[in-house]
Design a protein around this motif. Sequence first.
Motif, mmCIF file in Angstrom:
data_model
loop_
_atom_site.group_PDB
_atom_site.id
_atom_site.type_symbol
_atom_site.label_atom_id
_atom_site.label_comp_id
_atom_site.label_asym_id
_atom_site.label_seq_id
_atom_site.Cartn_x
_atom_site.Cartn_y
_atom_site.Cartn_z
ATOM 1 N N LEU A 123 0.832 -1.204 0.000
ATOM 2 C CA LEU A 123 0.000 0.000 0.000
ATOM 3 C C LEU A 123 0.868 1.257 0.000
ATOM 4 C CD1 LEU A 123 -2.725 1.462 0.251
ATOM 5 C CD2 LEU A 123 -2.561 1.150 2.733
ATOM 6 N N VAL A 124 1.907 1.268 0.840
ATOM 7 C CA VAL A 124 2.806 2.419 0.916
ATOM 8 C C VAL A 124 3.498 2.649 -0.424
ATOM 9 C CG1 VAL A 124 5.009 3.187 1.895
ATOM 10 C CG2 VAL A 124 3.188 2.374 3.401
ATOM 11 N N LEU A 125 3.969 1.574 -1.059
ATOM 12 C CA LEU A 125 4.665 1.703 -2.335
ATOM 13 C C LEU A 125 3.741 2.259 -3.415
ATOM 14 C CD1 LEU A 125 7.146 1.347 -4.055
ATOM 15 C CD2 LEU A 125 6.557 -1.071 -4.346
ATOM 16 N N ASP A 126 2.510 1.775 -3.462
ATOM 17 C CA ASP A 126 1.585 2.268 -4.483
ATOM 18 C C ASP A 126 1.167 3.706 -4.202
ATOM 19 O OD1 ASP A 126 0.238 1.522 -6.951
ATOM 20 O OD2 ASP A 126 -1.622 1.764 -5.834
ATOM 21 N N SER A 127 1.044 4.046 -2.927
ATOM 22 C CA SER A 127 0.719 5.421 -2.557
ATOM 23 C C SER A 127 1.845 6.365 -2.950
ATOM 24 C CB SER A 127 0.440 5.513 -1.059
ATOM 25 O OG SER A 127 0.220 6.841 -0.657
ATOM 26 N N ALA A 128 3.084 5.992 -2.613
ATOM 27 C CA ALA A 128 4.235 6.825 -2.950
ATOM 28 C C ALA A 128 4.395 6.959 -4.458
ATOM 29 C CB ALA A 128 5.501 6.235 -2.328
ATOM 30 N N GLY A 129 4.079 5.889 -5.171
ATOM 31 C CA GLY A 129 4.226 5.880 -6.625
ATOM 32 C C GLY A 129 3.013 6.366 -7.383
#
Length: 201
Positions: free
Chosen positions: A24-30
Amino acid sequence: MGFEMRRKLKFRIGQETDSTQLALVLDSAGRRLPSYLWGQFAEPGQSVFEYGREKIRTDIIRKSFHKNWYVAETQNDFVGAFFGFLVEKPYPEIDFDALPKCMHPIIELEQLASGSWLLQALAILPEYRGNGFVRQLLDKAELVAQEAGAAQITLQVEEINKVAVNIYQMNRYFELARRPYRSFPGSHDFGDYILMSKQLI
């Protein structure tokens, strides 16, 4: 100043059990680019987040493997996380024809960051935003970069993400270069990708 703003975060290395939140964090950051790319490789009927989570959980070769993340916690609650890496110098030859066009500007800027420690992803869960925690994550990322032997930390941010751009500027990150944003299905962003840098030594 509220209690949340004064609270000091604790950091630890990512664990396998963090993989769902790290996806979730990776997709949010990206800004949805990771989930779009996961969708290119997911099995028919497989959730793109399941695919991304499994890569983070099991693929030790990937830079986004869970053990490469630093997780921020308060009272044992997951607040956010980041990961980064030293960019190879010299940068390896890239076959851009083999990459999705939406990745071209990102890789071009990564080439310009050769030799630096690139903060690839950083995000805080929505319920913890606005509490002054991002500065603590940036401080930790800069410390990790220094411990890796880097004299410079870099990151990429979309011009349209004004909140993030302002935060980085306030923390003494300066623009090095930019490339036009390349869209992908499901994205409504526009403008430029900006490569920002901060000297550590």
